[in-house]
Design a protein around this motif. Structure first.
Motif, mmCIF file in Angstrom:
data_model
loop_
_atom_site.group_PDB
_atom_site.id
_atom_site.type_symbol
_atom_site.label_atom_id
_atom_site.label_comp_id
_atom_site.label_asym_id
_atom_site.label_seq_id
_atom_site.Cartn_x
_atom_site.Cartn_y
_atom_site.Cartn_z
ATOM 1 N N UNK A 118 11.832 39.428 64.722
ATOM 2 C CA UNK A 118 12.872 38.563 65.286
ATOM 3 C C UNK A 118 14.210 39.298 65.399
ATOM 4 N N UNK A 119 14.517 40.137 64.367
ATOM 5 C CA UNK A 119 15.780 40.879 64.449
ATOM 6 C C UNK A 119 15.767 41.827 65.647
ATOM 7 N N UNK A 120 14.606 42.404 65.915
ATOM 8 C CA UNK A 120 14.499 43.377 66.991
ATOM 9 C C UNK A 120 14.584 42.719 68.381
ATOM 10 N N UNK A 121 13.876 41.621 68.566
ATOM 11 C CA UNK A 121 13.745 41.053 69.915
ATOM 12 C C UNK A 121 14.458 39.712 70.104
ATOM 13 N N UNK A 122 14.909 39.110 69.018
ATOM 14 C CA UNK A 122 15.634 37.842 69.129
ATOM 15 C C UNK A 122 14.729 36.632 69.276
ATOM 16 N N UNK A 123 13.757 36.737 70.184
ATOM 17 C CA UNK A 123 12.872 35.602 70.466
ATOM 18 C C UNK A 123 11.627 36.137 71.172
ATOM 19 N N UNK A 124 10.655 35.277 71.349
ATOM 20 C CA UNK A 124 9.458 35.674 72.089
ATOM 21 C C UNK A 124 9.846 36.090 73.517
ATOM 22 N N UNK A 125 10.798 35.380 74.114
ATOM 23 C CA UNK A 125 11.264 35.748 75.458
ATOM 24 C C UNK A 125 11.875 37.153 75.462
ATOM 25 N N UNK A 126 12.627 37.448 74.408
ATOM 26 C CA UNK A 126 13.224 38.779 74.280
ATOM 27 C C UNK A 126 12.157 39.858 74.172
ATOM 28 N N UNK A 127 11.098 39.552 73.437
ATOM 29 C CA UNK A 127 9.977 40.492 73.306
ATOM 30 C C UNK A 127 9.332 40.743 74.671
ATOM 31 N N UNK A 128 9.144 39.659 75.434
ATOM 32 C CA UNK A 128 8.518 39.800 76.758
ATOM 33 C C UNK A 128 9.396 40.629 77.690
ATOM 34 N N UNK A 129 10.715 40.417 77.602
ATOM 35 C CA UNK A 129 11.646 41.202 78.429
ATOM 36 C C UNK A 129 11.572 42.681 78.034
ATOM 37 N N UNK A 130 11.452 42.953 76.738
ATOM 38 C CA UNK A 130 11.358 44.348 76.271
ATOM 39 C C UNK A 130 10.051 44.984 76.744
ATOM 40 N N UNK A 131 8.968 44.206 76.707
ATOM 41 C CA UNK A 131 7.669 44.720 77.174
ATOM 42 C C UNK A 131 7.718 45.059 78.656
ATOM 43 N N UNK A 132 8.370 44.192 79.406
ATOM 44 C CA UNK A 132 8.517 44.374 80.853
ATOM 45 C C UNK A 132 9.259 45.672 81.137
ATOM 46 N N UNK A 133 10.358 45.847 80.444
ATOM 47 C CA UNK A 133 11.195 47.009 80.612
ATOM 48 C C UNK A 133 10.431 48.293 80.244
ATOM 49 N N UNK A 134 9.688 48.228 79.145
ATOM 50 C CA UNK A 134 8.895 49.349 78.663
ATOM 51 C C UNK A 134 7.833 49.744 79.701
ATOM 52 N N UNK A 135 7.138 48.749 80.222
ATOM 53 C CA UNK A 135 6.075 48.993 81.186
ATOM 54 C C UNK A 135 6.637 49.559 82.490
ATOM 55 N N UNK A 136 7.761 49.017 82.947
ATOM 56 C CA UNK A 136 8.399 49.506 84.178
ATOM 57 C C UNK A 136 8.815 50.974 84.001
ATOM 58 N N UNK A 137 9.387 51.290 82.871
ATOM 59 C CA UNK A 137 9.846 52.659 82.597
ATOM 60 C C UNK A 137 8.668 53.633 82.583
ATOM 61 N N UNK A 138 7.571 53.218 81.928
ATOM 62 C CA UNK A 138 6.391 54.094 81.875
ATOM 63 C C UNK A 138 5.825 54.327 83.272
ATOM 64 N N UNK A 139 5.799 53.258 84.092
ATOM 65 C CA UNK A 139 5.266 53.380 85.449
ATOM 66 C C UNK A 139 6.134 54.324 86.290
ATOM 67 N N UNK A 140 7.453 54.186 86.169
ATOM 68 C CA UNK A 140 8.354 55.057 86.937
ATOM 69 C C UNK A 140 8.167 56.517 86.515
#
Lengths: 197, 197
Positions: free
Chosen positions: B58-80
């Motif tokens: 929770x400290x890292x991502x704030x909420x489940x939505x925050x976790x999903x946003x981080x996953x999205x960002x991570x996946x986009x970066x890896x794809x690029x």
């Protein structure tokens, strides 16, 4: 014995009145948007313009968002009528490539005008499924007339996609691309897809 | 005299730790999505999987939505990174038309995978401006390599538009079009635009 149902005995005149009232309100609202822009349109201003009470406007549309949704629907219906039976080149009578290019320019301008209404209707990301299926069907029909071979359904979807407001907004809002460039770009894209460059 | 600032005297090890922790959490989250799908990923399940306390997650991502946003960002970066420096034909080394076709298929599949994450991140209509400008730049570069003439910026935008999730969703969700048909359709579209049919 059950009471007679007065509303069912003679419904036609009332319904015709209601339709007329609705049409008068939509015309007043459309004129108001043209004059003062979407932001300037309030329920009060519409009541005043149409010469009816504010209560009538609220009963009809529920809220300002409801009014915007009704305006959107009205504008979409009028545009579809122009495509199906209006004057060429958007309507029937022009050669299919001319009709297709007229469709692209007209839909692009319509989508840009509708963007504000969609937002004011409280539905910023909305895309009308009915509008998408009408435009797809129309482009597919014209591609068939042009004797294009291939997956016409996919090609129609692909030609409509760059006309979507979510795509246009990024091109228009940063002030980068004037509409003329977008219209020319879409025409070039379409000629390539159709094989008539 | 001011107190020494302990965080500034020796920041590197902490930051490196934090980055490692973050990376470990992202790897665990990515693996979890692959196993149980986006819907099955909870903060509890992630904490358990990564072997950390729920509080840390929770400290890292704030909420489940925050976790999903981080996953999205991570996946986009890896794809690029895969587009810029991964193996061909998506990465450098293949002829430009092959790279372009590989890009289309890969981006389409990525957007379909991301659709659920975007929704779970609480942002259903979202379109990342950074992702759009990366993909537009890349397609524009490949069109240049292919010696296509015209408004390459517009053509790049037009090729990317039908890959958008808002467009794909209508083609995929009613169960009408299998992915193969969409990939073939996009390839045909691209060959027409490039003039290599």
């Amino acid at each position: 014995m059950a009471k007679p149902l007065p509303l069912l005995t003679n419904p036609a005149p009332e319904r015709r009145d209601a339709a007329r009232n609705r049409e008068a309100l939509m015309s007043a609202a459309t004129a108001l948007v043209a004059e003062v822009g979407v932001r300037g349109v309030t329920m009060d201003a519409l009541a005043c313009r149409a010469g009816v009470g504010k209560g009538t406007v609220f009963r009809r549309f529920g809220s300002r968002e409801g009014l915007m949704a009704a305006l959107l629907n009205h504008s979409e219906t009028e545009w579809q009528a122009a495509v199906m039976g209006g004057p060429p080149p958007l309507g029937p009578g022009a050669p299919p490539l001319e009709r297709l290019l007229a469709f692209g320019e007209s839909r692009m301008l319509l989508n840009l005008r509708h963007a504000e209404l969609i937002e004011a209707a409280g539905n910023p990301g909305a895309r009308s499924v009915a509008a998408v299926s009408f435009t797809t069907m129309h482009v597919r029909y014209l591609l068939g007339q042009l004797r294009v071979e291939g997956d016409l359904g996919y090609l129609a979807t692909a030609l409509i996609a760059p006309l979507e407001i979510i795509v246009l907004r990024e091109q228009v809002e940063p002030g980068s691309a004037p509409i003329d460039r977008l219209v020319a770009g879409w025409s070039d894209l379409t000629r390539r897809v159709v094989g008539m460059t």
